[in-house]
Design an enzyme around this catalytic site. Sequence first.
Site, short mmCIF file in Angstrom:
data_model
loop_
_atom_site.label_atom_id
_atom_site.label_comp_id
_atom_site.label_asym_id
_atom_site.label_seq_id
_atom_site.Cartn_x
_atom_site.Cartn_y
_atom_site.Cartn_z
CG HIS A 65 -43.50 67.79 30.06
ND1 HIS A 65 -42.94 67.36 31.24
CD2 HIS A 65 -44.70 67.14 29.98
CE1 HIS A 65 -43.75 66.50 31.84
NE2 HIS A 65 -44.83 66.35 31.10
CG ASP A 98 -40.65 66.73 36.16
OD1 ASP A 98 -40.35 66.70 34.95
OD2 ASP A 98 -39.85 66.43 37.07
#
Length: 454
Positions: free
Chosen positions: A426, A430
């Site tokens: 992450h 995204d």
Amino acid sequence: MARFTFKLPDIGEGISEAEIVAWHVAIGDRVEEDSPIADMMTDKATVEMESPVTGVVVELAGEVGDQVSIGAALVVIETDAVDAADEVVAAPLTSAQAETAEQYEAENPGVEEVVETPPSPLRGDDRGEGQPQAQTPATAPTPHPSPLPAGEREQKAHAVPAAEAEQKAHALASPAVRARARDLGIDLASVKTDSDRVRHADLDAYLRYGSGEGYHPPHASRAREDQPIKVIGMRRRIAENMAASKRAIPHFTYVDEIDVTALEAMRADLNANRGGRPKLTMLPLMIVAICKTIPDFPMMNARYDDEAGVVTRHGAIHLGMAAQTDAGLTVPVIRDAQDRNVWQLATEITRLAEAARAGKLAPSEMGGGTITVTSLGPLGGIATTPVINRPEVAIIGPNKIVERPIFKGDDVVRAKLMNLSISCDHRVVDGWDAASFVQGLKKYLETPVLLFAD
């Protein structure tokens, strides 16, 4: 005699130490020149060390699982060559030997060491008159208890507990049945019978249905012995890499369902007409779809350098494929997957998988991946949450194909469905990017003719 110290050589670029995963020799063994002495594992490969001299092993660097630094002594071998110093100076004592000698001298000052020879057994005519003779238990007299009075003997013989008498009254059986019940550990009083005595058929019925009443065969404990297993070699590497990945990377996983009915039909047709080429599985078709989708999502084919704070988006796709072996999970890499067709990928997958199972992967075939695919094949479940192969930023996990009814307009049709999982870093990827990437894969897998379009 001369002593030769074999130091661990530099067995890989950037390697500072290696782990001992197997010894092929022990202290006292004689080794020949070029014979194997140890297997050493680095982050990239397992390398077999060979003896450069002939002689007898006198020292080893450590036990299996220990780390040895590059340039440190691995094995000391006493060779047949003559060394002038060795002729005059004795080999030094080990620390344990020196400590034992010092302790003995401190406790026994001025005492010379005397080695006693145990006396040989004496024959009957060699014994001296004054020598005491040991009496073995076999010849020792056995004391006999005093006989009980007749009244007490009769009372003791008939003193059967009431409960035992009642049990015998309700558990009549032949000697053969009693012997069998005793061997099986079955209490005859708990065996039901339709006649006046317990028979073999009653024991058979009890064995079939007695487990519900708590019966277990004797000496058949369900508990297994504890087995401590040292985490070494490949297992240690897997443990270290997985722990580092979960500590450093904030994972998230996205799962979507894909209709692979058309893909499976096309795969069956290709296999039916493959000739001498390898049989196609789902994996090479999945890799082709990945390679066609990545140009629109370059952030997925990347490596993240934590210390430098740099993400490198790679142009070439070096695709890692997780492979299960007897030693554990390993990830060989298919180089330049984007330049291979589906048959070439199938051939390379087979070659790398066989090399991984045989432990013969080259170091260049085990590193430098840019994205990884992990699949359990038919064993796969509904969904997986795979762990990223650090420093990569994404790993894809196709799951098991199941057949279910689905709606096609107003009709209900039979379809082959597969969930596709993807775990991403992450910090780099995204959620929107991951979901969009999977939708791109879905387009190719649900319309498989696009896999072969330029």
